[in-house]
Scaffold this motif. Structure first.
Motif, mmCIF file in Angstrom:
data_model
loop_
_atom_site.group_PDB
_atom_site.id
_atom_site.type_symbol
_atom_site.label_atom_id
_atom_site.label_comp_id
_atom_site.label_asym_id
_atom_site.label_seq_id
_atom_site.Cartn_x
_atom_site.Cartn_y
_atom_site.Cartn_z
ATOM 1 N N ALA A 32 -24.991 25.269 59.071
ATOM 2 C CA ALA A 32 -25.191 23.927 59.623
ATOM 3 C C ALA A 32 -24.129 23.577 60.667
ATOM 4 C CB ALA A 32 -25.169 22.900 58.491
ATOM 5 N N PHE A 33 -23.001 24.275 60.650
ATOM 6 C CA PHE A 33 -21.932 23.987 61.601
ATOM 7 C C PHE A 33 -22.098 24.736 62.920
ATOM 8 C CE2 PHE A 33 -20.130 23.187 57.425
ATOM 9 C CZ PHE A 33 -19.444 21.997 57.622
ATOM 10 N N LEU A 34 -22.981 25.711 62.936
ATOM 11 C CA LEU A 34 -23.070 26.599 64.096
ATOM 12 C C LEU A 34 -23.902 25.991 65.216
ATOM 13 C CD1 LEU A 34 -23.600 29.898 62.112
ATOM 14 C CD2 LEU A 34 -21.646 29.383 63.607
ATOM 15 N N PRO A 35 -23.458 26.160 66.451
ATOM 16 C CA PRO A 35 -24.279 25.724 67.577
ATOM 17 C C PRO A 35 -25.525 26.601 67.676
ATOM 18 C CG PRO A 35 -22.393 26.985 68.364
ATOM 19 C CD PRO A 35 -22.207 26.810 66.883
ATOM 20 N N ALA A 36 -26.567 26.054 68.269
ATOM 21 C CA ALA A 36 -27.781 26.844 68.483
ATOM 22 C C ALA A 36 -27.529 27.849 69.598
ATOM 23 C CB ALA A 36 -28.938 25.924 68.853
ATOM 24 N N GLY A 37 -28.292 28.919 69.610
ATOM 25 C CA GLY A 37 -28.157 29.896 70.685
ATOM 26 C C GLY A 37 -28.638 31.255 70.274
ATOM 27 N N ASP A 38 -28.667 32.175 71.232
ATOM 28 C CA ASP A 38 -29.107 33.530 70.920
ATOM 29 C C ASP A 38 -28.011 34.559 71.179
ATOM 30 O OD1 ASP A 38 -29.012 33.570 73.639
ATOM 31 O OD2 ASP A 38 -31.086 34.189 73.949
ATOM 32 N N CYS A 39 -26.780 34.072 71.361
ATOM 33 C CA CYS A 39 -25.642 34.979 71.492
ATOM 34 C C CYS A 39 -24.758 34.817 70.251
ATOM 35 C CB CYS A 39 -24.851 34.687 72.763
ATOM 36 S SG CYS A 39 -24.211 33.016 72.829
ATOM 37 N N ARG A 40 -23.741 35.648 70.137
ATOM 38 C CA ARG A 40 -22.824 35.500 69.010
ATOM 39 C C ARG A 40 -22.095 34.169 69.171
ATOM 40 N NH1 ARG A 40 -17.868 37.001 66.894
ATOM 41 N NH2 ARG A 40 -17.019 37.295 68.984
ATOM 42 N N ARG A 41 -21.990 33.407 68.122
ATOM 43 C CA ARG A 41 -21.405 32.073 68.219
ATOM 44 C C ARG A 41 -20.699 31.735 66.911
ATOM 45 N NH1 ARG A 41 -26.615 32.389 67.288
ATOM 46 N NH2 ARG A 41 -27.583 30.894 65.887
ATOM 47 N N TRP A 42 -19.816 30.763 66.971
ATOM 48 C CA TRP A 42 -18.955 30.487 65.817
ATOM 49 C C TRP A 42 -18.560 29.029 65.808
ATOM 50 C CZ3 TRP A 42 -18.003 34.054 69.681
ATOM 51 C CH2 TRP A 42 -17.153 33.626 70.701
ATOM 52 N N ALA A 43 -18.051 28.614 64.650
ATOM 53 C CA ALA A 43 -17.551 27.250 64.489
ATOM 54 C C ALA A 43 -16.397 27.269 63.499
ATOM 55 C CB ALA A 43 -18.665 26.334 63.984
ATOM 56 N N LEU A 44 -15.365 26.538 63.820
ATOM 57 C CA LEU A 44 -14.265 26.333 62.878
ATOM 58 C C LEU A 44 -14.753 25.363 61.811
ATOM 59 C CD1 LEU A 44 -11.200 26.782 62.252
ATOM 60 C CD2 LEU A 44 -10.772 24.706 63.598
ATOM 61 N N ILE A 45 -14.757 25.792 60.547
ATOM 62 C CA ILE A 45 -15.307 24.939 59.500
ATOM 63 C C ILE A 45 -14.241 24.393 58.556
ATOM 64 C CG2 ILE A 45 -17.609 25.953 59.603
ATOM 65 C CD1 ILE A 45 -16.915 27.582 57.099
ATOM 66 N N ALA A 46 -13.034 24.933 58.605
ATOM 67 C CA ALA A 46 -11.930 24.394 57.812
ATOM 68 C C ALA A 46 -10.620 24.873 58.421
ATOM 69 C CB ALA A 46 -12.024 24.842 56.360
ATOM 70 N N ALA A 53 -10.833 28.763 58.679
ATOM 71 C CA ALA A 53 -12.104 29.346 58.259
ATOM 72 C C ALA A 53 -13.154 29.117 59.332
ATOM 73 C CB ALA A 53 -12.561 28.733 56.938
ATOM 74 N N TRP A 54 -13.923 30.163 59.577
ATOM 75 C CA TRP A 54 -14.921 30.148 60.634
ATOM 76 C C TRP A 54 -16.260 30.601 60.087
ATOM 77 C CZ3 TRP A 54 -13.254 29.031 65.697
ATOM 78 C CH2 TRP A 54 -11.871 28.970 65.862
ATOM 79 N N ALA A 55 -17.302 29.981 60.563
ATOM 80 C CA ALA A 55 -18.654 30.505 60.371
ATOM 81 C C ALA A 55 -19.025 31.218 61.662
ATOM 82 C CB ALA A 55 -19.633 29.380 60.080
ATOM 83 N N ILE A 56 -19.666 32.370 61.533
ATOM 84 C CA ILE A 56 -20.056 33.149 62.712
ATOM 85 C C ILE A 56 -21.512 33.568 62.565
ATOM 86 C CG2 ILE A 56 -19.588 35.195 64.124
ATOM 87 C CD1 ILE A 56 -16.738 35.203 63.064
ATOM 88 N N ALA A 57 -22.272 33.399 63.640
ATOM 89 C CA ALA A 57 -23.649 33.887 63.699
ATOM 90 C C ALA A 57 -23.678 35.128 64.576
ATOM 91 C CB ALA A 57 -24.570 32.813 64.268
ATOM 92 N N TRP A 58 -24.357 36.148 64.074
ATOM 93 C CA TRP A 58 -24.429 37.451 64.761
ATOM 94 C C TRP A 58 -25.902 37.800 64.974
ATOM 95 C CZ3 TRP A 58 -19.517 40.144 64.785
ATOM 96 C CH2 TRP A 58 -18.555 39.637 63.909
ATOM 97 N N PRO A 59 -26.477 37.412 66.089
ATOM 98 C CA PRO A 59 -27.847 37.861 66.352
ATOM 99 C C PRO A 59 -27.904 39.390 66.383
ATOM 100 C CG PRO A 59 -27.220 36.114 67.863
ATOM 101 C CD PRO A 59 -25.974 36.531 67.142
ATOM 102 N N GLY A 60 -29.074 39.927 66.108
ATOM 103 C CA GLY A 60 -29.225 41.379 66.128
ATOM 104 C C GLY A 60 -28.726 41.960 67.441
ATOM 105 N N GLY A 61 -27.907 42.996 67.340
ATOM 106 C CA GLY A 61 -27.392 43.674 68.524
ATOM 107 C C GLY A 61 -26.058 43.156 69.014
ATOM 108 N N THR A 62 -25.529 42.121 68.379
ATOM 109 C CA THR A 62 -24.244 41.587 68.836
ATOM 110 C C THR A 62 -23.122 41.995 67.882
ATOM 111 O OG1 THR A 62 -24.393 39.476 67.653
ATOM 112 C CG2 THR A 62 -25.397 39.591 69.847
ATOM 113 N N GLY A 63 -21.921 41.987 68.396
ATOM 114 C CA GLY A 63 -20.792 42.374 67.563
ATOM 115 C C GLY A 63 -19.479 42.150 68.272
#
Ligand SMILES: [Fe+2]
Length: 146
Positions: A32-46, A53-63
């Motif tokens: 819920a903290f992550l911005p929308a998008g189709d690239c690797r993205r992150w949010a500081l959550i604490a 502490a960070w949440a990170i979204a990793w779309p397929g193929g990203t790293g």
């Protein structure tokens, strides 16, 4: 000689505490903290004096290419999807798969690469102690296999 970026002044949390924190944050809908998008993205959550502490979204193929955490220990929990980690072990790179629901504690000298080689977006939570205090987190080599 360039100044050392190693952190020496702040104490780090122990593995058990890191595991407890990452487990708690992972159960609190970190996506819920992550911005929308189709690239690797992150949010500081604490963020505290002892950890960040960070949440990170990793779309397929990203790293993220080989990097360290500037002397911080870490705990990682994969919330959804799967990540492939390759880490330096002696003179070799060791591969392990980080599946949804698993978590791992990384020593302060851990040096690794993380990639989502699948097609389904992965989401993970990362807790660093002492808190990451430079821009290494953002400046490490981005990988995009797409
Ligand atoms: Fe990392």
């Amino acid at each position: 000689m360039a100044p050392s970026r190693r952190q020496t002044a702040l104490p780090g949390l122990d593995a058990h505490t890191l595991s407890t924190i990452v487990g708690g944050l992972a159960s609190a809908d970190p996506a819920a903290f992550l911005p929308a998008g189709d690239c690797r993205r992150w949010a500081l959550i604490a963020s505290t004096d002892a950890y960040s502490a960070w949440a990170i979204a990793w779309p397929g193929g990203t790293g993220l290419g080989l990097h360290d955490h500037d002397g911080s220990a870490a705990a990682i929990r994969v919330v959804t999807g799967q990540l492939r980690e390759r880490f330096v072990s002696g003179d070799e790179l060791t591969t392990r798969w980080l599946d949804a629901g698993t978590q791992h504690v990384l020593a302060a000298d851990h040096h690794h690469e993380m990639i989502n080689v699948g097609s389904v977006e992965a989401i993970s939570v990362h807790v660093y102690s002492p808190p990451l205090r430079d821009t290494t987190f953002r400046d490490d080599p981005e990988i995009d296999l797409r």
